[in-house]
Design an enzyme around this catalytic site. Sequence first.
Site, mmCIF file in Angstrom:
data_model
loop_
_atom_site.group_PDB
_atom_site.id
_atom_site.type_symbol
_atom_site.label_atom_id
_atom_site.label_comp_id
_atom_site.label_asym_id
_atom_site.label_seq_id
_atom_site.Cartn_x
_atom_site.Cartn_y
_atom_site.Cartn_z
ATOM 1 N N GLU B 60 0.806 -1.228 0.000
ATOM 2 C CA GLU B 60 0.000 0.000 0.000
ATOM 3 C C GLU B 60 0.831 1.267 0.000
ATOM 4 O OE1 GLU B 60 -0.839 -2.597 1.872
ATOM 5 O OE2 GLU B 60 -2.806 -3.138 1.073
ATOM 6 N N HIS B 129 -11.580 -4.530 8.006
ATOM 7 C CA HIS B 129 -12.325 -4.683 6.759
ATOM 8 C C HIS B 129 -13.685 -4.003 6.892
ATOM 9 C CE1 HIS B 129 -9.350 -7.839 6.731
ATOM 10 N NE2 HIS B 129 -9.543 -8.056 5.466
HETATM 11 C C1 LIG Z 1 -2.131 -4.440 4.372
HETATM 12 C C2 LIG Z 1 -3.121 -5.326 3.680
HETATM 13 N N1 LIG Z 1 -3.347 -5.148 2.375
HETATM 14 C C3 LIG Z 1 -4.221 -5.931 1.712
HETATM 15 C C4 LIG Z 1 -4.899 -6.903 2.378
HETATM 16 C C5 LIG Z 1 -5.931 -7.742 1.642
HETATM 17 N N2 LIG Z 1 -5.392 -9.063 1.422
HETATM 18 C C6 LIG Z 1 -5.615 -10.058 2.294
HETATM 19 S S1 LIG Z 1 -4.792 -11.427 1.907
HETATM 20 C C7 LIG Z 1 -4.149 -10.722 0.518
HETATM 21 C C8 LIG Z 1 -3.237 -11.497 -0.353
HETATM 22 C C9 LIG Z 1 -2.178 -12.129 0.428
HETATM 23 O O1 LIG Z 1 -1.388 -12.900 -0.396
HETATM 24 P P1 LIG Z 1 -0.250 -13.775 0.222
HETATM 25 O O2 LIG Z 1 0.603 -12.937 1.111
HETATM 26 O O3 LIG Z 1 0.422 -14.476 -0.888
HETATM 27 O O4 LIG Z 1 -1.006 -14.805 1.178
HETATM 28 P P2 LIG Z 1 -2.052 -15.936 0.780
HETATM 29 O O5 LIG Z 1 -3.407 -15.318 0.836
HETATM 30 O O6 LIG Z 1 -1.705 -16.436 -0.561
HETATM 31 O O7 LIG Z 1 -1.927 -16.961 1.852
HETATM 32 C C10 LIG Z 1 -4.581 -9.411 0.381
HETATM 33 C C11 LIG Z 1 -4.244 -8.513 -0.721
HETATM 34 C C12 LIG Z 1 -4.663 -7.038 3.773
HETATM 35 N N3 LIG Z 1 -5.313 -7.949 4.508
HETATM 36 N N4 LIG Z 1 -3.757 -6.268 4.379
#
Ligand SMILES: Cc1ncc(C[n+]2csc(CCOP(=O)(O)OP(=O)(O)O)c2C)c(N)n1
Lengths: 330, 325
Positions: B60, B129
């Site tokens: 972000e 959220h």
């Molecule tokens: C700071 C922040 N930005 C965005 C999100 C929304 N979000 C939740 S999980 C995710 C993707 C995470 O991907 P990864 O780190 O590869 O973990 P995975 O879900 O694949 O286990 C996003 C964008 C969040 N929870 N926190």
Amino acid sequence: MTISRKELSWMYETMYKSRYYEDEMEKTYTEGKTPVFNIGSGTVPGEMHLSTGQEPAAIGISVHLRKDDIVASPHRPHHHAIAKGVDLKRMTAEIFGKKTGLSKGKGGHMHLFDPAVHFSCSGIVGAGLPQAAGAALAAKKKNKDSVAVAYIGEGAANTGSFHESLNLASLWNLPYIVVVENNSYGISVPKSASTSVASNDLRASAYGDNVKGYYVKDNDPIAMYHASKEAVERARKGEGPSIIEIETYRFLGHFQGDAEGYRPEGEVEELREKDPIPLFRDLLMKDHSFKEDELVSLEEKAKGEVDEAYAFARESDYPDLEEALDNVFI
Amino acid sequence: MANLTMIQAITEALDQEMAKDEKVMIFGEDVGKNGGVFRATQGLFDKYGEDRVNDTPLAESGIGGMAFGLAMQGFRPIAEIQFFGFVFEVMDSIVGQMARTRYRMGGKVNLPVVVRSPFGGGVHTPEMHADNLEGLMAQSPGLKVVIPSNPYDAKGLLTSAIRDEDPVVFLEHMKLYRSFRDEVPEEQYTIPLGKAAIAREGKDVTIVTYGYMVREALKAAEQLEAENISAEVIDLRTVSPLDIETIINSVEKTGRAVMVQEAQRQAGVGATVISEISQRAILSLKAPIGFVAAPDTVYPFGTVENDWLPNAKDIIGKVKEAYNF
Ligand SMILES: Cc1ncc(C[n+]2csc(CCOP(=O)(O)OP(=O)(O)O)c2C)c(N)n1
Ligand SMILES: [Mg+2]
């Protein structure tokens, strides 16, 4: 390096437990929801990120962890929590939003805290990284040989926290281990579109000579065991931080209800062919002389524990309304 | 005219402004192929390509900083923050940098950035959220903070926000995304930023509100009508800068005011509105100003949310208190 029979059976039982737990959650989550994935109703409120398929990442390192070691987990935390020995009943109650939950039903599935086993998590991706590094510094200041593990997805490895925490951990030579679960996606964004290097272990050398990178292929619990063993030993001896990236598989959507339009056709079926749990089971029988009935009894034990946890959560009460006003300064 | 949900009206506003102005570009997490987690950018990647609609890594502060740099160089970036609870990660870019740069540079530079983000409660997403952080933004000089309450306004306000020369934080209440439809003109139109709307006229009491609470206030006003209490509902549309004039004119007419916000009570938009009314219209008031807001706690999880959030019933209670004072 051989793995003891005791360790192998713990690994199998815990993987099995974690999987059975997620399977039950997958079913329970749709209960009472109309339409099926309405996060606003049903037994389990809120969003749900399941770890089905990713068990080796948690089990392979947790077998080396002690109760006083610290774990920080992200939004997909159930397998990490189960492997760390978080109280399963109270964890389930927390996910259901019940009064008997780890946090009295105030946190939910992305905010599981169990101080008894030094487990915490956050729904903010990347938040746990510097927190774990801080806990690692605390261990060092207290002259203890405990270690701190931050689990993240490969998506989170591109946050500023990753860089900040690893640079600090190298400078201050902290017992800090980052486990990167590379499940190929951050929600819909494929790793190739988010990450500038082939794998995050390669980034270790950028942080200093005391940082070591490990790459575990094929979602392999045994390879994860060996990489983690070395990383944990190095951390305990004060030899520095590590980054372990494991290639793992997310069998389900990012969250329950994800339409998964970004996945190539047939990908999940292909991944399911390589399900780590039956593969590990076969290996135990073939190479480690485990008997069928022995494995069945581990499975039964795991199921019993999970069933009990779900029953506990179901039977528990919701918090009283006034409790919403507790624990803040009003 | 088409009958659109708010999310469709938002997509249409983005699409039409992208078609019109090639300096407009969109980026954020999952906004590309996937069309955003709420589908606000659905179809735009296919239409405009990855030069103009970009998936970013999960970063972000990077998203915010990139928007700043692009705007400095003449682009008109629209950055999506996936849920507004993640704004803390990009607070410096928005509040410390974008908001202040025009002032810092003596007015020599404008930063035409739009930060779009879903926010608000009532859809049972957990905390981070489901948050109402507009007060944090409103407290930051140099930002315009816009919150539509319906599909028609969403299209007109977003079009204005993209065309605005300065940073605009555009907050979209998740509960409004798909809960109802409006007649929305197919052609482009703008609604001025910084101007409130009178969502319903009345003579006995002024209800000042914004976002999803406009729906609850209108519901309350309808029920109050049946009891012969005539409530005027002001939809702020922009919570910073505030349209004080419209508020004061109404309060001078009705002699009573009730502020309604979904956000927690302390130090937010409502506190400012109440303070302005007390300073400028106290002699017109026949009763103390009422305030309907969420309790000052962290956003609650699970079933508690339904009771925690303000609703029409709470509004009716406060209006009657003022009316019967
Ligand atoms: C700071 C922040 N930005 C965005 C999100 C929304 N979000 C939740 S999980 C995710 C993707 C995470 O991907 P990864 O780190 O590869 O973990 P995975 O879900 O694949 O286990 C996003 C964008 C969040 N929870 N926190
Ligand atoms: Mg991932």
